[in-house]
Enzyme design. Structure first.
Site, PDB file in Angstrom:
ATOM      1  N   ASP A   1      13.470  -4.154   7.124  1.00 40.03           N
ATOM      2  CA  ASP A   1      14.790  -3.316   7.002  1.00 40.03           C
ATOM      3  C   ASP A   1      15.339  -3.467   5.495  1.00 40.03           C
ATOM      4  OD1 ASP A   1      16.695  -1.623   7.704  1.00 40.03           O
ATOM      5  OD2 ASP A   1      17.898  -2.683   8.756  1.00 40.03           O
TER       6      ASP A   1
ATOM      7  N   ASN B   1      13.165   6.507  14.529  1.00 39.91           N
ATOM      8  CA  ASN B   1      13.289   6.947  13.255  1.00 39.91           C
ATOM      9  C   ASN B   1      12.561   8.242  13.075  1.00 39.91           C
ATOM     10  OD1 ASN B   1      11.568   3.715  12.006  1.00 39.91           O
ATOM     11  ND2 ASN B   1      13.804   4.421  11.982  1.00 39.91           N
TER      12      ASN B   1
HETATM   13  C1  FPP Z   1      13.221   0.519   7.306  1.00 33.42           C
HETATM   14  O1  FPP Z   1      14.044   0.494   6.099  1.00 33.42           O
HETATM   15  C2  FPP Z   1      11.690   0.666   6.984  1.00 33.42           C
HETATM   16  C3  FPP Z   1      11.131   1.264   7.459  1.00 33.42           C
HETATM   17  C4  FPP Z   1      11.551   2.591   8.334  1.00 33.42           C
HETATM   18  C5  FPP Z   1       9.586   1.553   7.018  1.00 33.42           C
HETATM   19  C6  FPP Z   1       9.015   0.127   6.777  1.00 33.42           C
HETATM   20  C7  FPP Z   1       7.525   0.526   6.706  1.00 33.42           C
HETATM   21  C8  FPP Z   1       6.634  -0.439   5.721  1.00 33.42           C
HETATM   22  C9  FPP Z   1       6.929  -1.410   4.804  1.00 33.42           C
HETATM   23  C10 FPP Z   1       5.282   0.155   5.789  1.00 33.42           C
HETATM   24  C11 FPP Z   1       4.383  -0.645   6.844  1.00 33.42           C
HETATM   25  C12 FPP Z   1       3.046  -0.204   6.970  1.00 33.42           C
HETATM   26  C13 FPP Z   1       2.378  -0.890   7.970  1.00 33.42           C
HETATM   27  C14 FPP Z   1       1.091  -0.173   7.896  1.00 33.42           C
HETATM   28  C15 FPP Z   1       2.379  -2.083   8.656  1.00 33.42           C
HETATM   29  P1  FPP Z   1      15.333   1.673   6.154  1.00 33.42           P
HETATM   30  O2  FPP Z   1      14.724   2.782   5.655  1.00 33.42           O
HETATM   31  O3  FPP Z   1      15.781   1.606   7.369  1.00 33.42           O
HETATM   32  O4  FPP Z   1      16.348   1.100   5.114  1.00 33.42           O
HETATM   33  P2  FPP Z   1      17.904   1.227   5.038  1.00 33.42           P
HETATM   34  O5  FPP Z   1      18.123   0.381   6.476  1.00 33.42           O
HETATM   35  O6  FPP Z   1      18.153   0.477   3.778  1.00 33.42           O
HETATM   36  O7  FPP Z   1      17.965   2.593   4.937  1.00 33.42           O
END
Ligand code: FPP
Length: 220
Positions: free
Chosen positions: A2, A50
């Site tokens: 996150d 999501n």
């Molecule tokens: C949440 O941050 C993150 C995600 C929804 C995606 C995370 C995915 C990866 C790093 C790739 C992983 C891939 C594999 C194949 C394991 P957010 O967007 O909620 O951040 P925020 O809370 O700051 O908005």
């Protein structure tokens, strides 16, 4: 994982750049986990909630996950990592991504150094709903249902309950992650945004875990 969006926003970049930067964090953490001899590492890559994000971001995340699996599966395989998935395989997940998931699963199935479980289209409540559906479908009599029955119908019954859960980005919530499995897990919170997370942060979380006194409801 996150904090990707906020990491990007702080730099005046599109949110997707934050996800892209999260790749290095993930692979450095995997290396750290291998160094420590951790047997099971589970990462939350896409939640059942999501889908509510803007379509462009959802599309990006589908392509990004597909691309990571394609580009990095050989490396994970060579490191002795077994890749598994927990989550719903519903029609919203692009067929191409499902194929890449199946390929990664098959390629790494015999590895035993560490299991990297990717929670994708995963929700803790959805997992319990799916377990109940499977139990009812199997015609199990209500009186015969116990905790072991539920566990046996989770997405990956072989996955042990996590010892420790790390929540990044200064949030203090479970956010529907492994609800059944977390019953006695130690929770570690850090303000570090996921793209900045490195193996040293994992080591610090493990040290924090080692300082905890786990009693599992007993008096110790
Ligand atoms: C949440 O941050 C993150 C995600 C929804 C995606 C995370 C995915 C990866 C790093 C790739 C992983 C891939 C594999 C194949 C394991 P957010 O967007 O909620 O951040 P925020 O809370 O700051 O908005």
């Amino acid at each position: 994982m996150d904090g990707n969006g906020r990491w990007a926003q702080k730099r005046g970049l599109p949110r997707t750049e934050g996800h892209a930067a999260g790749e290095e964090a993930l692979f450095d953490t995997v290396e750290g986990a291998l160094d420590l001899g951790i047997g099971w590492l589970t990462v939350y890559a896409f939640s059942t909630e999501n889908w509510r994000r803007p379509v462009d971001e959802v599309r990006y995340l589908m392509g990004f996950n597909e691309s990571i699996l394609t580009r990095r599966r050989d490396e994970l395989n060579e490191r002795g990592v077994r890749i598994r998935f927990v989550g719903r395989r519903d029609r919203r997940v692009p067929a191409r991504l499902l194929r890449r998931m199946d390929e990664a699963l098959a390629l790494t199935r015999d590895n035993s150094r560490m299991t990297l479980t990717i929670a994708f289209n995963y929700g803790g409540r959805a997992e319990i709903v799916d377990a109940v559906r499977a139990i009812v479908d199997g015609g199990v009599r209500p009186g015969r249902i116990d905790e072991d029955t539920i566990r046996a119908h989770l997405y990956d019954p072989a996955m042990p309950d996590p010892d420790v859960v790390i929540r990044t980005s200064g949030e203090y919530r479970i956010s529907n992650f492994l609800l059944w499995e977390l019953a006695y897990s130690e929770l570690v919170f850090t303000d570090v945004l996921w793209p900045d997370f490195r193996r040293e942060h994992l080591f610090e979380a493990v040290r924090e875990f080692q300082r905890r006194d786990r009693r599992f409801g007993g008096s110790g």
